[in-house]
Design a protein around this motif. Sequence first.
Motif, short mmCIF file in Angstrom:
data_model
loop_
_atom_site.label_atom_id
_atom_site.label_comp_id
_atom_site.label_asym_id
_atom_site.label_seq_id
_atom_site.Cartn_x
_atom_site.Cartn_y
_atom_site.Cartn_z
N ASN A 158 0.86 -1.18 0.00
CA ASN A 158 0.00 0.00 0.00
C ASN A 158 0.89 1.23 0.00
OD1 ASN A 158 -1.70 2.22 0.69
ND2 ASN A 158 -3.17 0.80 1.60
N GLU A 159 1.01 1.85 -1.18
CA GLU A 159 1.91 3.00 -1.31
C GLU A 159 1.43 4.19 -0.51
OE1 GLU A 159 4.02 5.66 -4.88
OE2 GLU A 159 2.49 4.17 -5.35
N MET A 160 0.11 4.36 -0.41
CA MET A 160 -0.44 5.52 0.29
C MET A 160 -0.07 5.49 1.78
SD MET A 160 -2.00 7.46 -1.89
CE MET A 160 -3.09 8.45 -0.87
N SER A 161 -0.23 4.34 2.41
CA SER A 161 0.06 4.22 3.85
C SER A 161 1.48 3.75 4.12
CB SER A 161 -0.92 3.25 4.50
OG SER A 161 -0.78 1.94 3.95
N ARG A 162 2.25 3.51 3.03
CA ARG A 162 3.61 2.99 3.15
C ARG A 162 3.64 1.78 4.09
NH1 ARG A 162 7.72 5.56 1.09
NH2 ARG A 162 9.18 4.66 2.60
N SER A 163 2.79 0.81 3.74
CA SER A 163 2.70 -0.39 4.56
C SER A 163 2.51 -1.60 3.65
CB SER A 163 1.52 -0.29 5.54
OG SER A 163 0.30 -0.22 4.82
N THR A 190 8.54 -7.87 10.10
CA THR A 190 8.64 -6.78 11.06
C THR A 190 7.90 -5.53 10.59
OG1 THR A 190 10.72 -6.13 10.02
CG2 THR A 190 10.86 -7.60 11.92
N ASP A 191 7.76 -4.55 11.47
CA ASP A 191 7.03 -3.33 11.15
C ASP A 191 7.70 -2.55 10.02
OD1 ASP A 191 5.17 -3.90 13.09
OD2 ASP A 191 6.15 -2.70 14.64
N ASP A 192 9.02 -2.69 9.90
CA ASP A 192 9.74 -1.93 8.87
C ASP A 192 9.96 -2.75 7.59
OD1 ASP A 192 11.51 -3.76 9.87
OD2 ASP A 192 13.19 -2.36 10.06
N PHE A 193 9.22 -3.85 7.44
CA PHE A 193 9.45 -4.72 6.29
C PHE A 193 9.10 -4.01 4.97
CE2 PHE A 193 8.93 -8.35 3.44
CZ PHE A 193 10.04 -9.10 3.78
N TYR A 194 8.24 -3.01 5.03
CA TYR A 194 7.88 -2.26 3.82
C TYR A 194 9.12 -1.67 3.17
CZ TYR A 194 5.74 1.26 0.78
OH TYR A 194 5.38 2.03 -0.30
N ASP A 195 10.06 -1.19 3.99
CA ASP A 195 11.28 -0.59 3.45
C ASP A 195 12.13 -1.62 2.70
OD1 ASP A 195 10.65 1.92 4.49
OD2 ASP A 195 11.54 1.44 6.42
N ILE A 196 12.14 -2.85 3.19
CA ILE A 196 12.87 -3.91 2.49
C ILE A 196 12.17 -4.23 1.17
CG2 ILE A 196 13.53 -6.35 2.59
CD1 ILE A 196 13.92 -6.03 5.59
N MET A 227 0.20 -0.57 -14.61
CA MET A 227 1.40 0.02 -14.01
C MET A 227 1.36 0.02 -12.49
SD MET A 227 3.22 0.61 -16.62
CE MET A 227 4.56 1.52 -15.83
N GLU A 228 0.25 -0.46 -11.92
CA GLU A 228 0.08 -0.42 -10.46
C GLU A 228 0.71 -1.66 -9.82
OE1 GLU A 228 -3.44 -0.22 -7.04
OE2 GLU A 228 -3.94 -0.64 -9.13
N LEU A 229 1.63 -1.44 -8.88
CA LEU A 229 2.24 -2.53 -8.13
C LEU A 229 1.31 -2.94 -7.00
CD1 LEU A 229 4.68 -4.37 -7.49
CD2 LEU A 229 5.57 -2.51 -6.06
N LEU A 230 0.82 -4.17 -7.06
CA LEU A 230 -0.09 -4.69 -6.03
C LEU A 230 0.67 -5.38 -4.91
CD1 LEU A 230 -2.73 -6.31 -8.42
CD2 LEU A 230 -2.78 -4.01 -7.44
N GLY A 231 1.82 -5.96 -5.23
CA GLY A 231 2.58 -6.68 -4.21
C GLY A 231 3.56 -7.63 -4.87
N TYR A 232 3.92 -8.68 -4.14
CA TYR A 232 4.90 -9.65 -4.63
C TYR A 232 4.51 -11.06 -4.21
CZ TYR A 232 8.07 -5.74 -5.55
OH TYR A 232 8.64 -4.59 -6.04
N ILE A 233 4.93 -12.02 -5.01
CA ILE A 233 4.83 -13.43 -4.66
C ILE A 233 6.24 -14.01 -4.72
CG2 ILE A 233 4.30 -14.06 -7.05
CD1 ILE A 233 2.76 -16.47 -5.96
N TRP A 234 6.59 -14.85 -3.76
CA TRP A 234 7.92 -15.44 -3.78
C TRP A 234 7.92 -16.83 -3.15
CZ3 TRP A 234 6.75 -11.77 -0.06
CH2 TRP A 234 7.00 -12.12 1.26
N ALA A 235 8.96 -17.58 -3.52
CA ALA A 235 9.18 -18.91 -2.95
C ALA A 235 10.63 -19.02 -2.52
CB ALA A 235 8.83 -20.00 -3.96
N ASN A 236 10.84 -19.46 -1.29
CA ASN A 236 12.20 -19.63 -0.75
C ASN A 236 12.64 -21.08 -0.84
OD1 ASN A 236 11.99 -16.97 0.01
ND2 ASN A 236 11.65 -17.41 2.18
N ASN A 237 13.96 -21.27 -1.02
CA ASN A 237 14.56 -22.60 -1.01
C ASN A 237 13.79 -23.54 -1.94
OD1 ASN A 237 16.23 -21.46 0.90
ND2 ASN A 237 15.20 -22.41 2.64
#
Length: 470
Positions: free
Chosen positions: A182-187, A210-216, A269-279
């Motif tokens: 959410n770009e508006m709330s930076r969350s 964590t609370d600051d995960f948005y920055d990552i 052009m709107e970024l909704l989020g991400y999907i990922w898989a680890n290992n």
Amino acid sequence: MDFQKFVDGFQPMTCIVSIEKLPDGKYGEIRLVAGNKAYIDSIENMPDMPALLSKKFIPNSLYQNYFPQDLNFESFIYNSAVLKKTQHSYVHPERFDFWFNLFSMPLDADDGNLCYCTYTQEVTHEVESEKMSNVSHDTAAEVLSTCIKLRGTSDFKKTMYEVIKDIRNICGASYCAILTMNEMSRSCSLLCEDVSDEFRNTNYKDDWFTDDFYDIALSWEAVIGGSNCIILKDDQDMEKLKSKDLAWYNSLKEANVESIVLFPLKNGMELLGYIWANNFDTERAAHIKETLELTTFFLASEISSYQMFDKFRILSTVDLLTGVLNRNEMNNRVMQLSADTRLGRKNIGIIFADLNGLKTMNDNHGHSAGDKLIKDAAKILKEVFPEDEIYRAGGDEFMVLLRDTTISQLESSAKKIKELAASTDSVSFAIGISLEEDSQHIYNAMKNADVNMYEDKKKFYEQFPERKRR
């Protein structure tokens, strides 16, 4: 081999690519060895083609002379030239407003530590669905299963947990998740996740979000670097990430992530989020990439639709100025409770809180000051009733609905509202409370609370006649 003569035999835009195979199984430089006329023209003489870093084709140049380092391109070339696998991909790199239909064939022309392959591309502005659907049978079946689940669901979030579990199994991954931004709330928020039992019992750290995960997460777009995804399969890829984004590299290491495939979810052009898989199963990286390229296309559409309906729901139920529930939602709730004929109904407590002096504030300082007063009042109510139903019943009037309460609790809450209001420069409430033992009698509770509120307001204006409403 005469590479120039060989590549001139192709009609589509085609070049020959070399890749340096290192003794430890890793790879070094990747170069564009030779190009046919169509490929060279796409760089030098066709303004409608994707803009590259250089407008001059020089044989045997590093590919980074033409576009930024792209791990997906490097993997595509490595699989073809070194592993001798025919490659195909239909992608939309974020750095270009084009769709690329890509083909690569290995060449039996290895020269020492240099391996070679062809690289052919077709470029269009618009997506061509028949090319997008030109995938393997296994991929088509997996994507179709996902689409059927999403289109047939009445519980979106529950179905998303089923989908993410399927995707984790397809990837052979220890962990898989979808994060919305959410770009508006930076969350950001975790829409769904799935963890293998083995990973949960050995290496999983459940405090990573964590609370600051948005920055990552905000840094991921730069790391993807205009491609359509990022795939980190081994230590060599991880070292490249380390040089680009040390904070993300460290967070992956702390979470015991050895490999990761990550796709942005975009609607236009709107970024909704991400999907990922680890290992994930790195031996199946090409199949995983093909599957997720198509799956994310449909996932982004479904998530966008869900978020749109969620926004409509919020618009229809929430007062946009204050963030509390609106009058329409209050009327629906009151009718629901008054019509409830079930046995075992709980009691109902009502608190009416009406602002004192709003008219004076608007007259003396303008409506923006009045709006701020209303927002400050709502903030106090949300602090006192963080888990209860708060409604904006009118311009300066709020109603709080409490279930299974007592008259002493209502009186204590009313006292706390007054104390918090007194600590401000401008907020003042007239408060009225009422309690009914049967929630079906909510109209009686509202009527009595309203009468009590006006008695409290009468006392206020007797004390401060200059703030009386006209």
